[in-house]
Structure formats: structure tokens, C-alpha cells
Design a protein around this motif. Structure first.
Motif, PDB file in Angstrom:
ATOM      1  N   LEU A 179      -7.424  -9.997 -11.394  1.00  0.00           N
ATOM      2  CA  LEU A 179      -6.127 -10.011 -10.722  1.00  0.00           C
ATOM      3  C   LEU A 179      -5.452  -8.647 -10.814  1.00  0.00           C
ATOM      4  CD1 LEU A 179      -4.700 -13.512 -11.751  1.00  0.00           C
ATOM      5  CD2 LEU A 179      -5.700 -12.826  -9.565  1.00  0.00           C
ATOM      6  N   GLY A 180      -5.598  -7.989 -11.964  1.00  0.00           N
ATOM      7  CA  GLY A 180      -5.046  -6.648 -12.102  1.00  0.00           C
ATOM      8  C   GLY A 180      -5.717  -5.651 -11.170  1.00  0.00           C
ATOM      9  N   SER A 181      -7.031  -5.763 -11.015  1.00  0.00           N
ATOM     10  CA  SER A 181      -7.732  -4.860 -10.101  1.00  0.00           C
ATOM     11  C   SER A 181      -7.288  -5.091  -8.660  1.00  0.00           C
ATOM     12  CB  SER A 181      -9.244  -5.056 -10.230  1.00  0.00           C
ATOM     13  OG  SER A 181      -9.629  -6.342  -9.767  1.00  0.00           O
ATOM     14  N   GLY A 182      -7.054  -6.351  -8.286  1.00  0.00           N
ATOM     15  CA  GLY A 182      -6.552  -6.632  -6.949  1.00  0.00           C
ATOM     16  C   GLY A 182      -5.170  -6.036  -6.720  1.00  0.00           C
ATOM     17  N   PHE A 183      -4.338  -6.061  -7.755  1.00  0.00           N
ATOM     18  CA  PHE A 183      -3.006  -5.455  -7.655  1.00  0.00           C
ATOM     19  C   PHE A 183      -3.108  -3.948  -7.441  1.00  0.00           C
ATOM     20  CE2 PHE A 183       0.260  -3.123 -10.057  1.00  0.00           C
ATOM     21  CZ  PHE A 183       1.389  -3.459  -9.321  1.00  0.00           C
ATOM     22  N   PHE A 184      -3.978  -3.294  -8.197  1.00  0.00           N
ATOM     23  CA  PHE A 184      -4.066  -1.835  -8.103  1.00  0.00           C
ATOM     24  C   PHE A 184      -4.692  -1.380  -6.784  1.00  0.00           C
ATOM     25  CE2 PHE A 184      -3.481  -1.971 -12.750  1.00  0.00           C
ATOM     26  CZ  PHE A 184      -2.511  -0.982 -12.870  1.00  0.00           C
ATOM     27  N   ILE A 185      -5.654  -2.136  -6.251  1.00  0.00           N
ATOM     28  CA  ILE A 185      -6.237  -1.708  -4.982  1.00  0.00           C
ATOM     29  C   ILE A 185      -5.257  -1.920  -3.837  1.00  0.00           C
ATOM     30  CG2 ILE A 185      -7.352  -3.880  -4.275  1.00  0.00           C
ATOM     31  CD1 ILE A 185      -9.784  -2.210  -3.479  1.00  0.00           C
ATOM     32  N   THR A 186      -4.387  -2.934  -3.950  1.00  0.00           N
ATOM     33  CA  THR A 186      -3.327  -3.112  -2.953  1.00  0.00           C
ATOM     34  C   THR A 186      -2.301  -1.998  -3.058  1.00  0.00           C
ATOM     35  OG1 THR A 186      -3.639  -5.518  -3.088  1.00  0.00           O
ATOM     36  CG2 THR A 186      -1.619  -4.734  -2.055  1.00  0.00           C
ATOM     37  N   TRP A 187      -1.998  -1.584  -4.277  1.00  0.00           N
ATOM     38  CA  TRP A 187      -1.086  -0.459  -4.503  1.00  0.00           C
ATOM     39  C   TRP A 187      -1.661   0.814  -3.900  1.00  0.00           C
ATOM     40  CZ3 TRP A 187       0.970   1.025 -10.074  1.00  0.00           C
ATOM     41  CH2 TRP A 187       1.984   1.976  -9.935  1.00  0.00           C
ATOM     42  N   CYS A 188      -2.968   0.998  -4.031  1.00  0.00           N
ATOM     43  CA  CYS A 188      -3.632   2.158  -3.444  1.00  0.00           C
ATOM     44  C   CYS A 188      -3.450   2.167  -1.923  1.00  0.00           C
ATOM     45  CB  CYS A 188      -5.113   2.146  -3.811  1.00  0.00           C
ATOM     46  SG  CYS A 188      -6.115   3.367  -2.930  1.00  0.00           S
ATOM     47  N   HIS A 189      -3.645   1.010  -1.300  1.00  0.00           N
ATOM     48  CA  HIS A 189      -3.493   0.908   0.149  1.00  0.00           C
ATOM     49  C   HIS A 189      -2.073   1.269   0.581  1.00  0.00           C
ATOM     50  CE1 HIS A 189      -3.098  -1.586   3.975  1.00  0.00           C
ATOM     51  NE2 HIS A 189      -3.994  -0.655   4.259  1.00  0.00           N
ATOM     52  N   TYR A 190      -1.113   0.761  -0.138  1.00  0.00           N
ATOM     53  CA  TYR A 190       0.290   1.063   0.179  1.00  0.00           C
ATOM     54  C   TYR A 190       0.580   2.553  -0.012  1.00  0.00           C
ATOM     55  CZ  TYR A 190       5.369   1.275  -0.299  1.00  0.00           C
ATOM     56  OH  TYR A 190       6.687   1.614  -0.171  1.00  0.00           O
ATOM     57  N   SER A 191       0.027   3.158  -1.051  1.00  0.00           N
ATOM     58  CA  SER A 191       0.276   4.576  -1.317  1.00  0.00           C
ATOM     59  C   SER A 191      -0.281   5.450  -0.197  1.00  0.00           C
ATOM     60  CB  SER A 191      -0.352   4.977  -2.656  1.00  0.00           C
ATOM     61  OG  SER A 191       0.214   4.231  -3.727  1.00  0.00           O
ATOM     62  N   ILE A 192      -1.449   5.082   0.339  1.00  0.00           N
ATOM     63  CA  ILE A 192      -2.001   5.865   1.448  1.00  0.00           C
ATOM     64  C   ILE A 192      -1.137   5.725   2.693  1.00  0.00           C
ATOM     65  CG2 ILE A 192      -3.978   6.083   3.003  1.00  0.00           C
ATOM     66  CD1 ILE A 192      -5.765   5.320   0.724  1.00  0.00           C
ATOM     67  N   MET A 193      -0.597   4.543   2.907  1.00  0.00           N
ATOM     68  CA  MET A 193       0.254   4.333   4.082  1.00  0.00           C
ATOM     69  C   MET A 193       1.507   5.194   4.040  1.00  0.00           C
ATOM     70  SD  MET A 193      -0.052   0.189   4.579  1.00  0.00           S
ATOM     71  CE  MET A 193       1.125   0.205   5.931  1.00  0.00           C
ATOM     72  N   ILE A 194       1.982   5.530   2.841  1.00  0.00           N
ATOM     73  CA  ILE A 194       3.165   6.391   2.730  1.00  0.00           C
ATOM     74  C   ILE A 194       2.760   7.821   2.372  1.00  0.00           C
ATOM     75  CG2 ILE A 194       4.659   4.463   2.105  1.00  0.00           C
ATOM     76  CD1 ILE A 194       4.513   5.358  -0.804  1.00  0.00           C
ATOM     77  N   ASN A 195       1.447   8.128   2.540  1.00  0.00           N
ATOM     78  CA  ASN A 195       0.910   9.477   2.327  1.00  0.00           C
ATOM     79  C   ASN A 195       1.077   9.976   0.891  1.00  0.00           C
ATOM     80  OD1 ASN A 195       0.065   9.842   5.048  1.00  0.00           O
ATOM     81  ND2 ASN A 195       2.192  10.262   5.631  1.00  0.00           N
ATOM     82  N   SER A 196       1.007   9.075  -0.066  1.00  0.00           N
ATOM     83  CA  SER A 196       1.055   9.449  -1.478  1.00  0.00           C
ATOM     84  C   SER A 196      -0.375   9.383  -2.029  1.00  0.00           C
ATOM     85  CB  SER A 196       1.990   8.522  -2.255  1.00  0.00           C
ATOM     86  OG  SER A 196       2.058   8.890  -3.607  1.00  0.00           O
ATOM     87  N   TYR A 197      -1.160  10.421  -1.744  1.00  0.00           N
ATOM     88  CA  TYR A 197      -2.589  10.380  -2.028  1.00  0.00           C
ATOM     89  C   TYR A 197      -2.899  10.503  -3.517  1.00  0.00           C
ATOM     90  CZ  TYR A 197      -3.403  10.693   2.974  1.00  0.00           C
ATOM     91  OH  TYR A 197      -3.428  10.428   4.319  1.00  0.00           O
ATOM     92  N   SER A 198      -2.063  11.161  -4.273  1.00  0.00           N
ATOM     93  CA  SER A 198      -2.322  11.292  -5.712  1.00  0.00           C
ATOM     94  C   SER A 198      -2.219   9.931  -6.402  1.00  0.00           C
ATOM     95  CB  SER A 198      -1.337  12.278  -6.330  1.00  0.00           C
ATOM     96  OG  SER A 198       0.008  11.841  -6.149  1.00  0.00           O
ATOM     97  N   ILE A 199      -1.182   9.167  -6.076  1.00  0.00           N
ATOM     98  CA  ILE A 199      -1.042   7.817  -6.651  1.00  0.00           C
ATOM     99  C   ILE A 199      -2.157   6.908  -6.145  1.00  0.00           C
ATOM    100  CG2 ILE A 199       0.444   5.783  -6.758  1.00  0.00           C
ATOM    101  CD1 ILE A 199       2.841   7.588  -6.686  1.00  0.00           C
ATOM    102  N   ALA A 200      -2.530   7.066  -4.882  1.00  0.00           N
ATOM    103  CA  ALA A 200      -3.613   6.252  -4.330  1.00  0.00           C
ATOM    104  C   ALA A 200      -4.916   6.481  -5.089  1.00  0.00           C
ATOM    105  CB  ALA A 200      -3.798   6.568  -2.848  1.00  0.00           C
ATOM    106  N   LYS A 201      -5.209   7.739  -5.398  1.00  0.00           N
ATOM    107  CA  LYS A 201      -6.432   8.051  -6.140  1.00  0.00           C
ATOM    108  C   LYS A 201      -6.376   7.461  -7.540  1.00  0.00           C
ATOM    109  CE  LYS A 201      -9.213  11.958  -7.734  1.00  0.00           C
ATOM    110  NZ  LYS A 201      -9.326  13.441  -7.768  1.00  0.00           N
ATOM    111  N   GLN A 202      -5.237   7.579  -8.208  1.00  0.00           N
ATOM    112  CA  GLN A 202      -5.112   7.047  -9.569  1.00  0.00           C
ATOM    113  C   GLN A 202      -5.275   5.529  -9.597  1.00  0.00           C
ATOM    114  OE1 GLN A 202      -1.349   8.464 -11.052  1.00  0.00           O
ATOM    115  NE2 GLN A 202      -1.837  10.609 -10.634  1.00  0.00           N
TER     116      GLN A 202
END
Length: 261
Positions: free
Chosen positions: A138-161
Motif C-alpha cells: 500500500l505504501g508503494s502504491g502511494f509513492f508511485i501515485t505521488w510520483c505521477h502527480y509530481s510529474i504532472m506539476i513538473n516536479s521531477y526531483s520529487i518524482a524521481k525520489q
């Protein structure tokens, strides 16, 4: 000269489909040899062969879509529909095993002691390792969704992390699953309970490995900035697949570990 008065992309002649088929055939043959004789030299060689051919095929697909711009909106829609149908086929795949599990568990016969789990088998504590693995997925699902959202707002450093954290959680899940297998008190041949348990959890673990490979490829692409907020279909497909893996695990936890105990 080929006409292009349509919405579809006619790919160039490629050697990768036939080479992938031959590589997978060799890999399947090496798995059979490993099972029957214990020899695994060819197994690793053909795993490397499949990996190399797959890499070159995916490289061509990425180049056509991202750098050459051959994908129209209609083509992308059809690819998305194909991925959805693939995930639907995976739902049917797991449904067949769950069907068998419920058939034997809801009406246990004399051969397994008229009870579930069968007589002589100690069930797994659902609040132990299974609960930990549930939190991990469940935690991994949360973080991969966070990654998707970060790319949508062009925050690539957070997306990579966040994508790195998702990969680490997936590896941690597999490690915990292997530890659980090594400490179980029943085997695959211990009645229908053992076979159902190992088939369901084993195939789920295989899908986790495939999902991890999928996510890792997108992590590499994210590192070299090989997609953008407007063209990240590969990442979106990996997210769909990973959430499907999470959902299957929730069913496994609720019905195999919790209700089955």
C-alpha cells in the motif's frame, strides 16, 4: 512511398518480435532443463538474451513515440485500450485460482478432514508478515501515485525520489515474501491448501517482479528525462499494473491469510 492518410502508425520492419519469441522459447526450455536436471547454466544465458532483446525493442518503441512523434492521439487511445484488456486478462487469470481456492475451502471434503485449513496444517498468522507486506505494498502504491502527480506539476526531483522509494518497497516486499516461504511449515504438496497458497502467492510474486521491472525502466527514463508531463504513457501503464498488483494482494490477504486461517 507509403501513404499516411490515416490515424495509425505502421511500424517499420523490426527483427525484435521474432527474436523475442525465439528467446522466450529458449528460456522456457532452459527452465524445464533446470527443473528436471538441476542445470542452470543455460537459464542465466537465456535470461540475459531475453533482457537484451527486450531492451532493444523497448528502445525502438520509445524512440518512435517520444523522439520521432509517430503516435497520434487515436493510436495512444488504442494502446491504452490494449493495456486495459491485458490487465483484464490478468484479472481472469487470478479469478480462476481464487475460484478453485473457494471451491475447496467452502466445502472441504473427507480427504482434508472436513475443515479448512486441512487437518495437520498450521495456518499463517495474518497479523504477522502478511500484514507487514500489506502495508509495504500500500505504501508503494502511494509513492508511485505521488510520483505521477509530481510529474504532472513538473516536479521531477520529487518524482524521481518517490519512484525510487516505490522500487525499494517492492524489493523489500519480495525479500519478506522469500523469508516467509523459507519459514513456512507446509509445502506445495501438503494437500490442496499448500498448492492453492503457493500458486496464488507465487504468481502474485511473479507479477510483482514484472511490475518492478516495468517501474525500474520508467525510473531510468525519468533519470534521463525521456518523457514529459504530456507524454508519459509508459509510466501511467506501470502505475495501472502496480495498482492491479496491490488489489490482488488485498484479496490474497483478506481471503487466503485472514479468512483462510
Amino acid at each position: 512511398m507509403m501513404m499516411s492518410n490515416h490515424f495509425f502508425h505502421l511500424v517499420n520492419v523490426s527483427p525484435w518480435p521474432i527474436l523475442t519469441s525465439l528467446s522466450l522459447l529458449n528460456l522456457a526450455s532452459s527452465v524445464i532443463e533446470w527443473t528436471l536436471t538441476g542445470g542452470y547454466q543455460f537459464l542465466f544465458m537465456f535470461i540475459a538474451q531475453v533482457s537484451l532483446v527486450s531492451y532493444q525493442w523497448w528502445r525502438d518503441v520509445v524512440r518512435e513515440a517520444f523522439y520521432e512523434g509517430w503516435r497520434s492521439a487515436k493510436t495512444n487511445t488504442m494502446i491504452s485500450a490494449g493495456v486495459m484488456l491485458f490487465i483484464l486478462s490478468e484479472v481472469c487469470f487470478f479469478s480462476s485460482f481464487f475460484w478453485a481456492y473457494f471451491y475447496y475451502s467452502l466445502s472441504p471434503d473427507h480427504s482434508i478432514g472436513l475443515c479448512w485449513p486441512p487437518a495437520g496444517i498450521m495456518s499463517i498468522d495474518f497479523m504477522g508478515i502478511p500484514f507487514l507486506n500489506t502495508l509495504i505494498l500500500l505504501g508503494s502504491g502511494f509513492f508511485i501515485t505521488w510520483c505521477h502527480y509530481s510529474i504532472m506539476i513538473n516536479s521531477y526531483s520529487i518524482a524521481k525520489q518517490t519512484l525510487i522509494i516505490c522500487c525499494l518497497l517492492g524489493v523489500y516486499f519480495i525479500s519478506i515474501q522469500m523469508y516467509e516461504y523459507m519459514n513456512l511449515e507446509f509445502s506445495f504438496s501438503d494437500s490442496v491448501y499448500g498448492s492453492s497458497f503457493y500458486i496464488l502467492t507465487g504468481f502474485h510474486g511473479l507479477h510483482v517482479l514484472v511490475g518492478l521491472l516495468f517501474i525500474y525502466i520508467n525510473l531510468v527514463r525519468l533519470t534521463i528525462v525521456s518523457f514529459s508531463s504530456l507524454m508519459m504513457m509508459g509510466l501511467e501503464y506501470s502505475i495501472w499494473y502496480w495498482h492491479f498488483v496491490d488489489l490482488v494482494w488485498l484479496f490474497l490477504y483478506c481471503f487466503v491469510y485472514w479468512w483462510g486461517s
